[in-house]
Write a protein that holds these residues in place. Structure first.
Motif, short mmCIF file in Angstrom:
data_model
loop_
_atom_site.label_atom_id
_atom_site.label_comp_id
_atom_site.label_asym_id
_atom_site.label_seq_id
_atom_site.Cartn_x
_atom_site.Cartn_y
_atom_site.Cartn_z
N THR A 1 -129.17 -17.75 -48.27
CA THR A 1 -129.95 -19.00 -48.24
C THR A 1 -130.74 -19.15 -49.53
O THR A 1 -131.18 -18.16 -50.11
N GLY A 2 -130.96 -20.41 -49.92
CA GLY A 2 -131.80 -20.67 -51.10
C GLY A 2 -131.01 -21.47 -52.13
O GLY A 2 -129.84 -21.79 -51.93
N GLY B 1 -137.18 -18.52 -48.91
CA GLY B 1 -136.58 -19.66 -48.21
C GLY B 1 -136.73 -19.54 -46.69
O GLY B 1 -136.22 -20.38 -45.94
N GLY B 2 -137.40 -18.50 -46.23
CA GLY B 2 -137.73 -18.38 -44.81
C GLY B 2 -136.63 -17.79 -43.94
O GLY B 2 -136.78 -17.72 -42.71
N ALA B 3 -135.52 -17.33 -44.56
CA ALA B 3 -134.38 -16.90 -43.74
C ALA B 3 -134.25 -15.38 -43.66
O ALA B 3 -133.19 -14.86 -43.34
N LEU B 4 -135.35 -14.67 -43.92
CA LEU B 4 -135.25 -13.22 -44.11
C LEU B 4 -134.66 -12.45 -42.94
O LEU B 4 -133.92 -11.48 -43.14
N LYS C 1 -135.98 -13.05 -61.97
CA LYS C 1 -136.20 -12.33 -60.71
C LYS C 1 -136.30 -10.82 -60.91
O LYS C 1 -136.66 -10.09 -60.00
N GLU D 1 -130.99 -12.89 -42.79
CA GLU D 1 -130.45 -12.26 -44.00
C GLU D 1 -130.34 -10.75 -43.81
O GLU D 1 -129.36 -10.12 -44.19
N LYS E 1 -128.79 -20.27 -62.58
CA LYS E 1 -128.37 -20.12 -61.18
C LYS E 1 -126.94 -20.65 -60.99
O LYS E 1 -126.14 -20.06 -60.29
N ASP F 1 -126.19 -13.21 -51.68
CA ASP F 1 -127.44 -13.94 -51.47
C ASP F 1 -128.34 -13.81 -52.71
O ASP F 1 -128.17 -12.88 -53.51
N GLY F 2 -129.30 -14.71 -52.83
CA GLY F 2 -130.28 -14.64 -53.90
C GLY F 2 -131.41 -13.68 -53.53
O GLY F 2 -131.35 -12.99 -52.51
N ALA F 3 -132.43 -13.64 -54.37
CA ALA F 3 -133.60 -12.80 -54.09
C ALA F 3 -134.80 -13.42 -54.80
O ALA F 3 -134.63 -14.18 -55.76
N ASP F 4 -135.97 -13.10 -54.31
CA ASP F 4 -137.19 -13.56 -55.00
C ASP F 4 -137.59 -12.58 -56.09
O ASP F 4 -138.16 -12.96 -57.11
#
Ligand code: 5RP
Length: 475
Positions: free
Chosen positions: A275-276, A347-350, A371, A353, A250, A331-334
């Motif tokens: 976020t994240g 991270g709850g910011a969808l 990922k 985002e 990361k 931004d990152g991603a899951d």
């Protein structure tokens, strides 16, 4: 000339296929066995010569009727014969299992199997207190005995000192050690020493260890079987390595992203930031480069957490309403698939985002290789919902075949987003058509945002792996 030998049974041959299929000359199988297991096995054996033979031939070759319908002719894999050879062959970080005595062939087989499964390079034991690698041990090892060297040494304490000289940290296990496994650093080059089946480590072995730890027990039994204890400790070492690696990746991808943005974004631009943990590394990487106020005029952020981090670095954060254009959002991603479709919202910011991604000309996803997936849905799909709709929407997710779980905080209260809503994480969805599913869930009243980013997917992904940073463009 290469030495040929026979392997039989699904476990042993599958282990060899995974380790090095090129060492398999041919696989002979019973065509009358048509069950699922045989089908799956034959499907994984692509590229290897398959020969259908009758059951009697298989029994004759294997010398037993426990061949499960499969026998393979293989060339012997050369295994290190002694400690010096083993140490010469290890590149990168070592992970070794040392058994201070093992007299039961079942235990030895199970230890070899678990050592192989955890990625250990060898199992080491003192010659005078160790059972040989006999047929029982090899059978229990399920193919691992052909791949993971079992090295016996004359003097274990001396061998441990040699490992230490090779910069391998020697960690023993003992029930009375003050430090637990979970407080012990196991991520570097490591030899893990387990005691003998009943007596534990001998005094000299223990004194030679750099450190001793215990495995915390929650029940009433006094001790664990040596192979079980080995598995617990080896897999904790493996877990710690993965964690270290993923953080390192990361960090690396964030630095690459900071350089990429500097090279490709116009002077004076505002930068969109997600976020994240990966986004946090990215914020730090930009701050280090001191580019705000000069090269870039400010940032818009997708969460209160990222806003605080940006401001902590003295970076000006603007409202999205203050700007008309945003050249880039990072931004990152899951999860991200091969089309750049993503699952986000861990991270709850969808919601924020998605709004910023809608405005941005280019969406750059920054992620480590864990990922990347073929099909989205292994990571539970986050959906931000209005609290009043929570139960009704949960029933709809159940009807879709998913398992809705309300996200909670460590105090067991419902997690609240920056917008005052709740999040349902939907598990067990196999998302084969992300575009349709995104549109479907978005159409349900009460859904604020679904964490599927398929319609507005990433334009670019910077993906970090041990091989370096890959730049992937999505049309
Ligand atoms: O969508 C997100 C936050 O809502 C994050 O981008 C996602 O959860 C990945 O996080 P991390 O970089 O910590 O792995």
């Amino acid at each position: 000339m290469a030495h040929l030998k026979l392997l039989y049974g699904f476990h042993a041959i599958t282990a060899r296929l995974r380790h090095d299929a090129s060492t398999i000359t041919e696989i002979l199988y019973d065509p009358n066995r048509r069950d699922r297991r045989m089908q799956d096995f034959l499907n994984t054996a692509t590229g290897v010569r398959l020969i259908a033979v009758d059951e009697g031939r298989l029994q004759g070759l294997a010398g037993t009727d426990r061949h499960q319908g499969v026998v393979a002719r293989v060339t012997e894999v050369y295994l290190a014969q002694n400690l010096a050879e083993l140490l010469d062959g290890i590149s990168g970080s070592a992970l070794l299992l040392v058994l201070d005595g093992v007299t039961d062939p079942h235990n030895l087989g199970a230890c070899l199997r678990v050592a192989n499964a955890a990625g250990a390079q060898a199992v080491i034991a003192p010659r005078d207190r160790a059972v040989g690698l006999n047929a029982t041990a090899a059978k229990v090892a399920s193919g691992a005995a052909d791949i993971t060297p079992y090295i016996t040494v004359t003097n274990l304490a001396r061998a441990l000192r040699e490992l230490k000289d090779a910069n391998i940290w020697v960690t023993g296990t003992a029930d009375d050690a003050p430090t637990s496994l979970y407080e012990t650093k196991l991520a570097g080059s490591l030899a893990l020493v387990m005691g003998a089946e009943s007596e534990g480590m001998r005094r000299l072995t223990r004194e030679t260890c750099d450190e001793v730890m215990h495995i915390p027990m929650a029940g009433t039994v006094e001790s664990l079987n040596v192979s079980v204890a080995s598995g617990i400790a080896l897999f904790e070492a493996r877990r710690q390595r993965i964690m270290v690696n993923s953080d390192t990746l990361k960090l690396l991808v964030s630095q690459a992203a900071a350089d990429y943005v500097l090279a490709h974004t116009p002077e004076g631009a505002v930068i969109g930031i997600g976020t994240g943990s990966t986004a946090n590394y990215f914020i730090d990487a930009l701050a280090e480069r001191k580019v705000f106020g000069s090269r870039f005029s400010g940032a818009v952020s997708s969460s209160n957490a990222s806003t605080s981090r940006l401001q902590m670095h003295g970076i000006e954060v603007l409202e999205l309403n203050q700007i008309e254009t945003l050249p880039v959002y990072i931004d990152g991603a899951d999860e991200i698939n091969h089309h750049g479709h993503m699952v986000k919202g861990g991270g709850g910011a969808l919601t924020r985002e998605k709004i910023i991604a809608m405005v941005a000309e280019t969406f750059i996803c920054i992620a480590d290789v864990s990922k990347r997936v073929d099909t989205l849905g292994h990571f539970a799909l986050p959906v931000e919902v209005m609290p009043i709709a929570r139960s009704a929407l949960s029933r709809k997710f159940l009807a879709l075949g998913g398992m809705p779980v309300l996200r909670t905080t460590s105090n067991s209260t419902p997690y609240l987003t920056d917008n005052g809503n709740q999040i349902i994480d939907v598990q067990h969805l196999n998302i084969t058509d992300p575009l349709t599913l995104e549109a479907e869930i978005n159409s349900w009243p009460g859904v604020v945002t679904v964490g599927l980013f398929a319609k507005r997917h990433a334009n670019l992904c910077l993906l970090a792996s041990a091989a370096g940073i890959e730049t992937i463009q999505y049309p």
